[in-house]
Design a protein around this motif. Structure first.
Motif: not given
Length: 315
Positions: A110-131
């Motif tokens: 919806f915003l045209g923001d292409k996913p980057t490796a950084k955004s994916l890695i930080t999102a996964i790392a945040a979820a892993f840390g919370v777990s």
């Protein structure tokens, strides 16, 4: 402190405040009234902001405010509470922590923001840390609870993306827009709460104090800071502040309720907090080659540069 750092710090106060919700709910509020609690959080805060700003939506913004209110409040609160009641607290927090991943996908759509490796890695790392912080061995899974948790995260993520996409109408401040959404969300929750939970319970002074904190500090002020931050930050940067909420809840549980924090939980906090910080770092702009001017004025230097480029093209 840079301007962006100040915006990030103020926006971060919202999820930090939301991290106190579990403590206030268990220690100050009547039990088994999640929808009534959601109603008391949203509607009084929204009506107060409407009274303060004295602005109502105009034209298409009646529909936009209703959609944003449903995504950020009206659908999010009931789904969140359903997940919290059907799942152990740690599992519910982990399911909700996938929000940044939803935002990455929705922002691309919806915003045209292409996913980057950084955004994916930080999102996964945040979820892993919370777990690591909140999950316990043998935690049970409930299919309805998991679906509700995922839908609540999706609802909030869509609210972030559409808040970013639509902005706000000219001449309307963030405080008024916050009031519109809280009021719309509260009105959505109102009939659901009465149909499912019945009449409101008898309230003590302690209950009223808890609801007052949730409505005004935890909701009116926090959501104002949150929506204001979404305007100024990228969607992924804003949503990566979300893990601060379960981290704050864990710290309050340790400090106020005597809940243990072992080495694994501390490592998880470091990972989740590191991912949150990494999500706020802007990429460095590429260096622009400097052209030696040899004493020429800036205008003449630009003309020489264009002549050189044209000569190279003719070759």
């Amino acid at each position: 402190m840079s301007r962006k750092a100040a915006v990030v710090a103020l926006t971060a106060l919202a999820p930090i405040s939301w991290g106190s919700t579990y403590f206030v709910t268990t220690e100050f509020l009547p039990p088994d009234r999640p929808l009534f609690t959601g109603l008391m959080r949203a509607l009084p805060a929204g009506l107060l902001l409407l009274a303060l700003t004295r602005k109502l939506p105009q034209g298409a913004w009646w529909g936009k405010a209703a959609v944003l209110g449903a995504l950020n409040i009206g659908a999010f609160f009931p789904l969140l509470f359903l997940a919290a009641y059907r799942l152990p607290g740690g599992v519910a927090a982990v399911v909700g922590s996938v929000g940044p991943l939803f935002v990455v996908g929705l922002a691309a759509l919806f915003l045209g923001d292409k996913p980057t490796a950084k955004s994916l890695i930080t999102a996964i790392a945040a979820a892993f840390g919370v777990s690591l912080v909140v999950l316990k061995a043998g935690a049970a899974l409930d299919a309805l609870g998991v679906v509700a948790g995922l839908l609540s995260a999706l609802s909030m993520s869509a609210g972030v993306v559409f808040t970013k996409r639509w902005g706000r109408p000219e001449g309307v401040g963030a405080l008024a827009l916050t009031g519109w959404q809280l009021t719309a969300g509260g009105l959505i929750i109102l009939p659901i709460a009465f149909l499912i939970e019945g009449a409101p319970p008898a309230l003590t002074g302690t209950n009223l104090a808890g609801y007052a904190y949730l409505a005004f500090g935890n909701t009116a002020i926090s959501y104002f800071l949150w929506f204001r931050g979404i305007e100024r930050l990228s969607a992924s940067s804003a949503t990566l502040l979300g893990p601060l909420s379960p981290l704050t809840a864990a710290i309050i549980g340790w400090a106020a309720l005597g809940q243990a924090l072992g080495p694994v939980q501390i490592v998880g906090m470091v990972i989740a907090f590191g991912a949150t910080l990494a999500g706020q770092l802007s990429p460095r702009p590429p260096k622009v080659p400097q052209i030696e001017t040899f004493g020429l004025t800036e205008k003449n230097a630009q003309e020489v540069s264009m002549d050189l480029e044209g000569s190279a093209m003719r070759r």
